[in-house]
Design an enzyme around this catalytic site. Sequence first.
Site, PDB file in Angstrom:
ATOM      1  N   SER A 400       0.834  -1.198   0.000  1.00 26.04           N
ATOM      2  CA  SER A 400       0.000   0.000   0.000  1.00 26.04           C
ATOM      3  C   SER A 400       0.867   1.246   0.000  1.00 26.04           C
ATOM      4  O   SER A 400       1.597   1.493   0.976  1.00 26.04           O
ATOM      5  CB  SER A 400      -0.915   0.018   1.232  1.00 26.04           C
ATOM      6  OG  SER A 400      -1.723  -1.131   1.282  1.00 26.04           O
ATOM      7  N   GLU A 401       0.808   2.002  -1.101  1.00 21.84           N
ATOM      8  CA  GLU A 401       1.510   3.286  -1.224  1.00 21.84           C
ATOM      9  C   GLU A 401       2.962   3.147  -0.771  1.00 21.84           C
ATOM     10  O   GLU A 401       3.460   3.954   0.013  1.00 21.84           O
ATOM     11  CB  GLU A 401       0.761   4.369  -0.453  1.00 21.84           C
ATOM     12  CG  GLU A 401      -0.652   4.570  -0.980  1.00 21.84           C
ATOM     13  CD  GLU A 401      -1.391   5.724  -0.321  1.00 21.84           C
ATOM     14  OE1 GLU A 401      -0.843   6.314   0.624  1.00 21.84           O
ATOM     15  OE2 GLU A 401      -2.509   6.053  -0.775  1.00 21.84           O
ATOM     16  N   LEU A 402       3.620   2.123  -1.278  1.00 25.62           N
ATOM     17  CA  LEU A 402       4.989   1.813  -0.899  1.00 25.62           C
ATOM     18  C   LEU A 402       5.932   2.483  -1.893  1.00 25.62           C
ATOM     19  O   LEU A 402       6.197   1.967  -2.971  1.00 25.62           O
ATOM     20  CB  LEU A 402       5.196   0.301  -0.897  1.00 25.62           C
ATOM     21  CG  LEU A 402       6.479  -0.219  -0.268  1.00 25.62           C
ATOM     22  CD1 LEU A 402       6.502   0.061   1.221  1.00 25.62           C
ATOM     23  CD2 LEU A 402       6.616  -1.712  -0.517  1.00 25.62           C
TER      24      LEU A 402
END
Length: 665
Positions: A400-402
């Site tokens: 996630s949103e890495l």
Amino acid sequence: MAAILLCWQGAAFGRQTYDLTRSWKFFTHSESESHTVDLPHQWNLDALSGKSDYYRGEGNYMRYIDAKPEWKEKRVYIRFEGANLVTDLLVNGRYVGRHEGGSSAFTFEIGDLLNYNGRDLVWVIVNNGKNIDVMPTEGNGIAYGGLFREVNLIVEEPTHIALDHYSSDGIYIHTKELTAEAAQGEVEVKVSAKGVVSATLALTISDSDGNELYTTSQRVRTTKGTTTAYIPFKVDNPQLWQGTQSPELYTFTTTLSTNNSTHDQVTTTYGFRTISVGNDGIVLNGTPTPIRGVLLHRDRPLCGTAVYSRDIEEDLALAVEMGANAVRVVGGSHHPHFYDLCNELGLLVINDLPLIGSTTINGKGFFNTEAFRSNGRKQLSEMVYQLYNHPSVAVWNLFSELEVRGESPVAYIRELNSLAKRIDSDRLTCGWSNQDGEINFITDLVVWSHVFGWTDGLPEDIAVWQEQMHDNPNWRALRSGVSYKCGGSIFHQSDLLERPVANDHWHPERWQTHFHDTYLASLGGDSLFWGLFVDSLFDYPAVDASRASGRVSDMGVMSFNRQVRKDAFYRYKAAWNTTDEFVHIAEKRWSRRTDTLQTIKVYSNLPSAELTVNGVFCGARESEGGVMTWSNLDLDYGTNNIEVTAQGLTDSTIIDIPENYSVEL
């Protein structure tokens, strides 16, 4: 501490389950300062009250149990449904083991450490401190500490259906063929034994009315440890689990016996369905199914993540009211009751592995060490095995949103994707992305996380990005969904419609409504995207929350306490909920205005509505995608009574326009 009697929840033949949620002695630093708590429990009310340096460290839970002498010939386990983040267990002062991870269940066998003739001390040490070896190392949510779900003591026969295979129920249902005529497959059963035993496994399948549709049995010869057996099945003319339209469920009952004596029995709820992705987006049982999703954070006021069944039921009822057919669980797995309820409601679930956050030096979400990588593999395996039989669970979200900065997580995400596919080849994998690059081409699906009109730009910029997606064949070939977020406070109203400063204290609700109006109008009918996700359903406590709300992020379309539906909630209800008829005047909370020339906007899932201002009929409007607008209305100074009607439904509000309006600076 006095000895505590165990509360027997019930037994499935040889299996006996005892509730350990009551009367734990809890303390952080000194046992002399302990007090009694019941589970579920978390210790971070300081975070919920807005404290930025909330407590992150050790919490200690102690209680006695009375192990019965007759258990000595059996096998005794203790099962934790969830604890955050690292948990160590001691029984009678002897170390049992450790679990690393904050959302999945975990189980320890403790029979060899019990006295069976006196009090036995169970001591649980939970630590929610930062740990670079355990996911999540970063993220925007609060890292609540505690035993935030139930704990049970389970007494089993020496030979039983395994409890300790990644703490699942030891049953995995595989549908190999699914047609209108028949569902065929096999049930994989993990059997735990202390040695060689000849046993019988029986399977019964029943429909939702309790009618037995199929029965069979077979012999299995165990070895020491865990033995895997496979029981074939066939159900004629299966009713499919068709999401919110028809979530048909079946009951699989697996019974283990030896020498005509029943030792164990596990009941599993299951739904027959196929899920895939193609040019028509998500395809459920051969039917293209556009996804209308919401993001759900697991915490609530006063209790954080230590939620009860009634809390989950309220949350999902509101998701259904809004018209969602899918829910992404943010930051890890939810309570088991959440998935049972999603099965019954027909909601599709996107479930998170907590690989979250930036890979910058000050906010690492990925550490390229074997300890970190191993923990991620373990947490992924626990998540997949524990949720394997739920038809509602459709997608494993692997990151996630890495942000890819410094050491790249790309190779590791490939490894995780391969592992998820090896364990569970039938479900899809996904990544929640906020950047370009190779990271977007690993999983089956990608969801783009957008904030045009919130942190920069304008909401209308989503249409520019959308056009670029259509024009670029490489991006167009991706299986893309879209997620988007914008803050809006019910306490902030303004005559000016302009983008606020995201990290400031002032977030007018009207801008959030405009944001969602624009995104939904642009993306709602675009078949290029398999799903839209509103981030999020509720406001939630966050590390970077605005000063206006303490530590509560106002990204939700409902308030954190679940009491107030913002205007954006009704915008989606008008577009997505076709059965619960309603009419809603938007911008009611903007009740004090400066200009007599006004626009009245109404959200409804009805085809038309009529407006009356101060008793004067102002005409009817046809719905345009759930929106009806009356522009350039000349209101009076003073109090104006606004009323809208649609097919017998009515909504009203008051707009006050002072003749001499001034603002105190």
